[in-house]
Design a protein around this motif. Structure first.
Motif, PDB file in Angstrom:
ATOM      1  N   MET B 106       0.847  -1.193   0.000  1.00 32.05           N
ATOM      2  CA  MET B 106       0.000   0.000   0.000  1.00 32.05           C
ATOM      3  C   MET B 106       0.885   1.246   0.000  1.00 32.05           C
ATOM      4  SD  MET B 106      -2.747  -0.929   2.940  1.00 32.05           S
ATOM      5  CE  MET B 106      -3.385  -2.588   3.149  1.00 32.05           C
ATOM      6  N   THR B 107       0.377   2.317  -0.603  1.00 29.89           N
ATOM      7  CA  THR B 107       1.111   3.577  -0.566  1.00 29.89           C
ATOM      8  C   THR B 107       1.062   4.146   0.843  1.00 29.89           C
ATOM      9  OG1 THR B 107      -0.847   4.867  -1.061  1.00 29.89           O
ATOM     10  CG2 THR B 107       0.422   4.084  -2.944  1.00 29.89           C
ATOM     11  N   ALA B 108       1.845   5.182   1.064  1.00 28.64           N
ATOM     12  CA  ALA B 108       1.870   5.824   2.377  1.00 28.64           C
ATOM     13  C   ALA B 108       0.454   6.219   2.788  1.00 28.64           C
ATOM     14  CB  ALA B 108       2.768   7.062   2.322  1.00 28.64           C
ATOM     15  N   LEU B 109      -0.271   6.849   1.856  1.00 33.30           N
ATOM     16  CA  LEU B 109      -1.622   7.299   2.182  1.00 33.30           C
ATOM     17  C   LEU B 109      -2.528   6.112   2.501  1.00 33.30           C
ATOM     18  CD1 LEU B 109      -3.461   9.756   2.437  1.00 33.30           C
ATOM     19  CD2 LEU B 109      -4.066   9.480   0.037  1.00 33.30           C
ATOM     20  N   GLU B 110      -2.443   5.066   1.693  1.00 28.46           N
ATOM     21  CA  GLU B 110      -3.279   3.890   1.944  1.00 28.46           C
ATOM     22  C   GLU B 110      -2.979   3.291   3.306  1.00 28.46           C
ATOM     23  OE1 GLU B 110      -3.753   2.614  -2.766  1.00 28.46           O
ATOM     24  OE2 GLU B 110      -2.344   1.540  -1.483  1.00 28.46           O
ATOM     25  N   ASN B 111      -1.694   3.257   3.657  1.00 25.73           N
ATOM     26  CA  ASN B 111      -1.331   2.776   4.981  1.00 25.73           C
ATOM     27  C   ASN B 111      -2.036   3.577   6.069  1.00 25.73           C
ATOM     28  OD1 ASN B 111       0.914   0.683   5.676  1.00 25.73           O
ATOM     29  ND2 ASN B 111       1.500   1.516   3.679  1.00 25.73           N
ATOM     30  N   GLY B 131      -6.011  11.841   6.354  1.00 30.60           N
ATOM     31  CA  GLY B 131      -4.744  11.134   6.135  1.00 30.60           C
ATOM     32  C   GLY B 131      -3.703  12.071   5.552  1.00 30.60           C
ATOM     33  N   ARG B 132      -4.124  12.862   4.565  1.00 30.09           N
ATOM     34  CA  ARG B 132      -3.186  13.813   3.957  1.00 30.09           C
ATOM     35  C   ARG B 132      -2.689  14.817   4.990  1.00 30.09           C
ATOM     36  NH1 ARG B 132      -2.911  13.707  -1.543  1.00 30.09           N
ATOM     37  NH2 ARG B 132      -4.554  12.498  -2.568  1.00 30.09           N
ATOM     38  N   ARG B 133      -3.620  15.302   5.821  1.00 27.98           N
ATOM     39  CA  ARG B 133      -3.219  16.274   6.840  1.00 27.98           C
ATOM     40  C   ARG B 133      -2.182  15.660   7.787  1.00 27.98           C
ATOM     41  NH1 ARG B 133      -8.491  17.974   7.420  1.00 27.98           N
ATOM     42  NH2 ARG B 133      -8.687  17.022   9.483  1.00 27.98           N
ATOM     43  N   ASP B 142       4.612  15.360   0.398  1.00 27.66           N
ATOM     44  CA  ASP B 142       4.963  15.027  -0.987  1.00 27.66           C
ATOM     45  C   ASP B 142       5.153  13.534  -1.215  1.00 27.66           C
ATOM     46  OD1 ASP B 142       7.060  15.243   0.791  1.00 27.66           O
ATOM     47  OD2 ASP B 142       8.535  15.530  -0.820  1.00 27.66           O
ATOM     48  N   LYS B 143       4.964  12.724  -0.180  1.00 25.90           N
ATOM     49  CA  LYS B 143       5.238  11.295  -0.331  1.00 25.90           C
ATOM     50  C   LYS B 143       3.967  10.447  -0.240  1.00 25.90           C
ATOM     51  CE  LYS B 143       9.764  11.624  -0.382  1.00 25.90           C
ATOM     52  NZ  LYS B 143      10.557  11.290  -1.565  1.00 25.90           N
ATOM     53  N   VAL B 144       2.812  11.085  -0.293  1.00 22.66           N
ATOM     54  CA  VAL B 144       1.575  10.342  -0.059  1.00 22.66           C
ATOM     55  C   VAL B 144       1.437   9.119  -0.955  1.00 22.66           C
ATOM     56  CG1 VAL B 144       0.139  12.141   0.950  1.00 22.66           C
ATOM     57  CG2 VAL B 144       0.375  11.998  -1.536  1.00 22.66           C
ATOM     58  N   ASP B 145       1.892   9.225  -2.196  1.00 21.87           N
ATOM     59  CA  ASP B 145       1.688   8.109  -3.114  1.00 21.87           C
ATOM     60  C   ASP B 145       2.893   7.190  -3.228  1.00 21.87           C
ATOM     61  OD1 ASP B 145      -0.907   8.844  -3.670  1.00 21.87           O
ATOM     62  OD2 ASP B 145      -0.252  10.324  -5.152  1.00 21.87           O
ATOM     63  N   GLY B 146       3.893   7.416  -2.372  1.00 21.65           N
ATOM     64  CA  GLY B 146       5.064   6.554  -2.413  1.00 21.65           C
ATOM     65  C   GLY B 146       4.783   5.235  -1.706  1.00 21.65           C
ATOM     66  N   LEU B 151      10.631   4.798   0.261  1.00 20.42           N
ATOM     67  CA  LEU B 151      10.900   5.807   1.281  1.00 20.42           C
ATOM     68  C   LEU B 151      12.130   5.431   2.095  1.00 20.42           C
ATOM     69  CD1 LEU B 151       7.231   6.219   2.592  1.00 20.42           C
ATOM     70  CD2 LEU B 151       8.389   7.529   0.805  1.00 20.42           C
ATOM     71  N   SER B 152      12.804   6.432   2.639  1.00 16.31           N
ATOM     72  CA  SER B 152      13.919   6.152   3.538  1.00 16.31           C
ATOM     73  C   SER B 152      13.351   5.639   4.850  1.00 16.31           C
ATOM     74  CB  SER B 152      14.720   7.423   3.790  1.00 16.31           C
ATOM     75  OG  SER B 152      14.042   8.247   4.711  1.00 16.31           O
ATOM     76  N   GLY B 153      14.233   5.055   5.667  1.00 16.07           N
ATOM     77  CA  GLY B 153      13.786   4.527   6.948  1.00 16.07           C
ATOM     78  C   GLY B 153      13.089   5.570   7.795  1.00 16.07           C
ATOM     79  N   GLY B 154      13.658   6.766   7.845  1.00 15.30           N
ATOM     80  CA  GLY B 154      13.065   7.816   8.658  1.00 15.30           C
ATOM     81  C   GLY B 154      11.681   8.185   8.152  1.00 15.30           C
ATOM     82  N   GLN B 155      11.551   8.233   6.824  1.00 16.04           N
ATOM     83  CA  GLN B 155      10.249   8.551   6.254  1.00 16.04           C
ATOM     84  C   GLN B 155       9.244   7.445   6.564  1.00 16.04           C
ATOM     85  OE1 GLN B 155      11.619   9.054   2.245  1.00 16.04           O
ATOM     86  NE2 GLN B 155      11.825  11.284   2.456  1.00 16.04           N
TER      87      GLN B 155
END
Ligand SMILES: Nc1ncnc2c1ncn2[C@@H]1O[C@H](COP(=O)(O)OP(=O)(O)OP(=O)(O)O)[C@@H](O)[C@H]1O
Ligand SMILES: Nc1ncnc2c1ncn2[C@@H]1O[C@H](COP(=O)(O)OP(=O)(O)OP(=O)(O)O)[C@@H](O)[C@H]1O
Ligand SMILES: [Mg+2]
Ligand SMILES: [Mg+2]
Lengths: 311, 255, 279, 311, 255
Positions: B106-111, B131-133, B142-146, B151-155
């Motif tokens: 799942m993307t970041a947003l889906e998660n 979720g975006r907020r 800027d990473k919602v769809d990643g 993503l890096s570990g921190g992200q």
């Protein structure tokens, strides 16, 4: 700069020629050409017959039966296999050993025997009735009427396939990191939803390649329904062969179609694999995979990603 | 007056013959930040996992916001809850893991939105907007769809925090949230956690980051061998540790 | 014990040895002469033509006896190999077998691929459950019924021919790779009738389940045709030698004795014709 | 102590009864009993015949043929499959596509067709000669003499199996962490020795379970050699069936032996798996595996080990 | 006078379009310890891997003990060596990885002795005896028969060091040897490395452990964006970094 070494001008780098594998490749190519030539120019095989019958209506019907049977049996096999896999990992020891016994039995006996068993079920149960045990019967039908050639074929193939799929799905479930399960549980999903929404979808990545292989096998296993009067591709082809004894020609006809079917299935498998590995930058999956050397040299990038990845 | 957010009472836990938790008592007040430190194998993670019933306690009990976790109390003892009831309790407790455990497909947003939608039955549009907020708040607009792997570990860890926050938890549990990160990425995650603490979130944090514990924690608990050896303000525990074991541990970690 | 093990004696105790016919023997091609053996391929399991004895190993029946007689006439041994029907003709054409002797009916289509030396005449007969529960009297009664057949046999053509005359109430045709599979379905009740070569049907009615399972409709034999020994087209020498050997067996009376032994004298031929398919 | 909560006295904890799965288990058990009873007491099947022929000498011979064929074909299939897998990952595109074509073709056509092809190879090549192409010939033999029923069966099954094993071995190689390869190379092993000493032995862990499945399939696939006059277990059993039209009884005889063979094979598979997973404290492998609940609850210990582990 | 142990001369490396190493020049004298520090993605690992030809350099060359690594120099340029020749060169260069990469199917002792036996053709008894001594030297005399999965991270990394030493290397490469370890386990590995440095081993160490670099390194090289930005004694680079980028990096890591 601490090290006052003059910047080396780019040296011409010569790759090592690999004579061994080149010679081997040439030898194989040569051999294949020789083989192909002998096969095609062989007077014993009448390729006109092959061409003439390739699109024969009866062969097409057989093709359809093979395809429908294989798809149906595989679908039911996957679904039932998933149920068996979950049973096999259940807390309840009765369910667990039940699933174990099922898998043992259906993997252990030849599919031919199983097909004959279902087809001849009426030897044991002349009628099938639905009702309350020792109570009233609602519907009663003769077994042979229900267990047509097609039904027995689909049932037999599906039940057999389920035993193999159970092991495949189980391996898939076990391959998913426990962290995924825990994250889902911690989020407030019930164990059942964790299984269906988080674990199983991810397990698909591991489940699909062997399932693709199973389906390819299944396409060819359908030819065994010959023994129960199933009119599959191979049976139909051989029916022609028996009329004029040109067995080889009709085997080639069948093989051409099987090759086509399996190629299409392989193609579909790759697409499914790609779909289910979205989000993963592992590219180790199916063909066209990285070459061995690429692996030895290394795609560090994907490795790094994998380390960082959650799974 | 509201009661404690977390109240662990004589919590024992065995793994086979291994006695991992030997009677843990700990209270966390609403809005309080408690850091748990201690050597590897001392039972920190196990304790944290008992708080949201990822581990079953063998004796004693854990209450969150006044409710016993995982059990109904009746006259004849504790009765295990149904899966659905446990799930409801867990949905109010956020948890962030050492290895992030984002859903890789799942993307970041889906998660972030899957929990609100699946568990709380929120509608998709609302959940997505929130979720975006949340992703914006942890600095990942800027990473919602990643996908996690991009993503890096921190992200990733920040997405994991946003995912937990999306469930509007009363309590957040963190299990060594920075120990799988490259040193330069540790800071960005600790910053987010610090903000969260300042916003008044109740937090129970297992960590090796003594600097963070000193700066953000209201109290620090030092665990060793399955017990809380000492517990107090950062100044007490880090500045003037009373126990020999605490001193030994701190000298190793701070060196 | 199997309730209905065949009562017949194994072929080695069969008819008295036939003298070698030196004239016929000279017709044999060099390779067969040198090997001293004729290799026969068949899917064994079509009593009384060829089937396994109770030991599960010895192949007995009218065809083994006949080929033994031919072999004696030609002064060579005969060696049988049991192979599934689907694999028989490729093996013949690839030189794996010298001949196929497997109740193969000589047809024009098949003659285009191989040569046939005819040795027996048989029509087809209907096999039904004991007591004939569906009251089937002949081909016409098959309309609307289910019939079990073996793949690639004459019977498929016969039933398909009747099919055309049935009109709306079609015949349901089930085709099995082995004859035994088709017979099982008659017993099972899935098929209302089976159709086999007459000798096989008679044998089943008489022997299967101690004679309690089936009966054969004897009123009529359909589409009589001739079984032929199948030989690859390019082996005319062998074909002629076998024809000579078979002729010798017929003339000497050994042929008649064999057919009598297996109770199938009705199908005897007077000459061993080559490629004599009708139509 | 900062928190003066009195140490709770151990509360009596009651586990939740699981009615759903108990009822399900009871229902299945009941159904099985009913089924078993019907099957055993069925007058259409004469179990005396089954017992009587179980150890018949001809059946034993068939059993031996099945076993020898399966073992031989599987061994050759594994070896050739490993070679194909390495070719498939080679740098040399000719070798790579050669292996790809092989796998495509042998997986794509029915094994029945392949068996008939090898058995009847003389249709294409009446003689086999060893010598220099277009040069002197050293040995020449007729194809039918070489390609006996047994040889063609073993060859056909092995070549077919190799195509499947290639994919399995390839997956096994890909499953090994690149770190292993790099550590071996850095130590001074050549790529070839890295493959044979480090990668392949570790890949065995992943390769063995599916290979076990393949072998179990193989045991049953041998029955197809009937079309090339191979006297395997099923063929032999059916020879008896022809005698007295007791097909079902003899199918049961064959099934009993197949079940025994597959059970023994499964047992052996577990032992091999255990051997090749030495050093790994993952216990997710084959049955008896952890239950689903155990996974959901969690063996954190093994997870932790895995994280620390090198692989 | 002996030449440098390592001499990197204008090393360039691309991954596809990505220019990862942009002309690295570095010399390491025999017995010297050089630490390489720098942000994630700056190319530290890639450079280290070029030294033993795990990565092929695109331009420039690397010499170890006077020999060009991976190539024969001829009139018309560099000619790639055979696999066997590269393997021989690598066998004299020890390498320790971030993730240990022990062979999981072998015991600690087997891990240590397999190289000497397979590569150097030493006899088994001698190799085993020396293997035991090496494991003793890294403090693992009692773990010889343990499998990697039965060892802690720190123990595994010490086995990995022993494994590299067993080949009697002239040079040791370390790629973030402690970054996968729990904080309390870091010390035991750094201790072993410190001993090694004092014994005169030539070492090239990529690390995030500034404390270790300061204490043990003869020189520190700071890499960023594929170049060595500055290189000097610990006092110079850490105490008085000349470049802005170095300062920014150090402030992040030391905070
Ligand atoms: N599921 C389990 N089965 C068996 N033993 C376990 C399990 N989970 C944890 N343990 C053991 O319990 C002890 C405490 O583990 P725990 O993970 O709570 O320690 P920790 O303080 O979190 O350590 P770390 O800092 O390494 O995370 C350890 O000895 C561990 O091996
Ligand atoms: N095999 C590869 N294919 C493509 N890109 C790669 C590969 N290996 C490394 N890279 C890229 O090259 C750059 C430098 O990587 P490298 O591993 O050398 O950095 P590093 O300084 O070691 O970082 P870290 O501290 O994270 O280990 C990164 O952007 C990385 O993504
Ligand atoms: Mg922990
Ligand atoms: Mg690196």
């Amino acid at each position: 700069m601490i090290n006052p070494v003059p910047a080396a001008e780019p040296a011409r780098v010569h790759r090592r020629p690999r004579w061994g594998s080149r010679v081997l490749a040439a030898a194989i190519l040569f051999f294949l050409l020789f083989l192909g030539q002998s096969v095609v120019s062989n007077p014993n095989v009448d390729y006109h017959v092959v061409v003439q019958y390739l699109f024969n209506i009866e062969i097409m019907r057989g093709l359809l039966v093979t395809l429908v049977l294989a798809v149906l049996a595989q679908l039911v096999g996957v679904a039932l296999g998933a149920v068996l896999a979950v049973m096999r990992m259940s807390d309840n020891s009765v369910l667990r050993s039940m699933a174990g016994a099922y898998i043992w039995f259906f993997r252990g006996t030849p599919i031919l025997v199983q097909l004959l068993f279902w087809y001849n079920l009426s030897l044991w149960f002349p009628t099938i009735s639905f009702g309350v045990p020792w109570g009233p019967t609602f519907v009663e039908v003769t077994t042979t009427a229900v267990m047509t050639s097609f039904v027995s074929a689909a049932l037999g193939l599906a039940l057999n396939e389920a035993a193999y799929m159970a092991e495949i799905v189980r391996a898939g479930i076990l391959s998913i990191d426990r962290g995924q399960t825990e994250a889902a549980l911690a989020m407030g999903l019930t164990p059942r939803r964790t299984m269906t929404r988080i674990v199983l979808p991810q397990a698909m990545r591991v489940v699909i390649p062997p399932t693709g292989n199973e389906f390819i096998s299944m396409l060819k296993t359908t030819s065994l329904v010959q023994v129960i009067a199933g009119d599959d591709l191979l049976t139909k082809s051989l029916n022609f062969a028996h009329i004029n004894s040109q067995t080889i020609e009709f085997l080639i006809v069948a093989s051409v179609w099987y090759l086509l079917l399996t190629s299409v299935a392989t193609y579909g498998q790759h697409h499914l694999e790609a779909y289910y590995s979205r989000g993963s930058s592992h590219n180790g999956g199916g063909p066209p995979g990285p070459t061995l050397r690429a692996r030895l040299r290394g795609n560090l990038f994907s490795l790094r990603r994998a380390e960082r990845g959650a799974a | 007056m509201s009661g404690p957010m977390v109240s662990a009472q004589g919590v024992h836990k065995h793994f086979g013959d291994l006695h991992v938790l030997k009677g843990i008592d700990l209270e966390v007040a609403p809005g309080e930040v408690v850091c748990v430190i201690g050597p590897s194998g001392s039972g920190k993670s196990t304790f944290l996992r008992c708080v949201n019933h990822l581990e079953r306690v063998d004796a004693g009990k854990v209450l969150v916001d006044g409710e016993i976790i995982g059990y109904h109390e009746k006259d004849d003892g504790l009765h295990e809850m149904s899966h659905a009831e446990v799930a409801r309790q867990r949905s109010t407790i956020g948890m962030v893991f050492q290895r992030f455990n984002l859903f890789p497909n799942m993307t970041a947003l889906e998660n972030v939105v899957c929990g609100p939608i699946w568990v709380n039955g929120e509608n998709r549009t609302g959940a997505v907007e929130r979720g975006r907020r949340l992703l914006d708040r942890v600095g990942l607009a800027d990473k919602v769809d990643g996908y996690p792997a991009q993503l890096s570990g921190g992200q990733q860890q920040r997405v994991a925090i946003a995912r937990a926050l999306a469930m509007r938890p009363k309590l957040m549990l963190f299990d060594e949230p920075t120990s799988a990160l490259d040193p330069e990425l540790v800071g960005e995650v600790l910053d987010v956690m610090g903000d969260l603490a300042r916003d008044g979130m109740t937090m129970l944090v297992v960590t090796h980051e003594i600097g963070f514990a000193r700066g953000v924690a209201d109290r620090i608990a030092f665990m060793d061998g399955g017990s809380i050896v000492e517990c107090g303000t950062p100044a007490q525990v880090i500045g003037q540790p009373r126990h020999e074991r605490t001193r030994a541990f701190l000298s190793k970690v701070l060196s | 014990t199997p309730t209905d093990a065949p009562a017949a004696k194994p072929s080695k105790e069969g008819p008295a040895a036939l003298a070698k016919d030196t004239q016929a023997a000279t017709l044999l091609p060099e390779d067969v002469k040198k090997a001293g053996v004729i290799r026969v391929g068949a899917e064994v399991g079509y009593a009384p033509m060829s089937f396994f004895d109770a030991d599960g190993k010895t192949i007995i029946g009218a065809e083994p006896d006949l080929m033994a007689a031919v072999g004696q006439a030609l002064g060579v041994k005969v060696e049988w190999t049991n192979t599934a029907w689907d694999g028989i003709f490729p093996a013949l054409n690839s030189g794996r077998f010298d001949v196929v002797v497997n109740a193969v009916t000589d047809t024009k289509e098949r003659e285009a691929q191989n040569d046939f030396v005819q040795y027996f005449s048989a029509g087809s007969a209907l096999l039904v459950k004991k007591g004939n529960p569906k009251k089937i009297q002949g081909l016409a009664d098959l309309c609307g019924k289910t019939v079990a057949l073996q793949t690639g046999t004459q019977q498929v053509d016969i039933v398909k021919g009747q099919q055309a005359k049935c009109g709306a109430s079609k015949i349901k045709v089930l085709v099995y790779p082995a004859d035994s599979g088709a017979v099982l379905q008659v017993r099972n009740g899935r098929a209302d009738a089976g159709m086999q070569d007459f000798p096989a049907a008679a044998w089943n009615a008489q022997r299967a389940g101690g004679g309690k399972l089936f009966e054969v409709l004897t009123s009529e034999q359909y589409k009589p045709g001739s079984y032929g020994i199948v030989i690859a087209k390019n082996r005319t020498q062998l074909r002629d030698a076998i024809q000579a050997g078979l002729k010798k067996a017929i003339e000497s009376g050994a042929y008649a004795k064999i057919l009598e032994k297996w109770n199938i004298s009705a199908g005897s031929l007077t000459t061993a014709q080559i490629n004599g398919a009708q139509e």
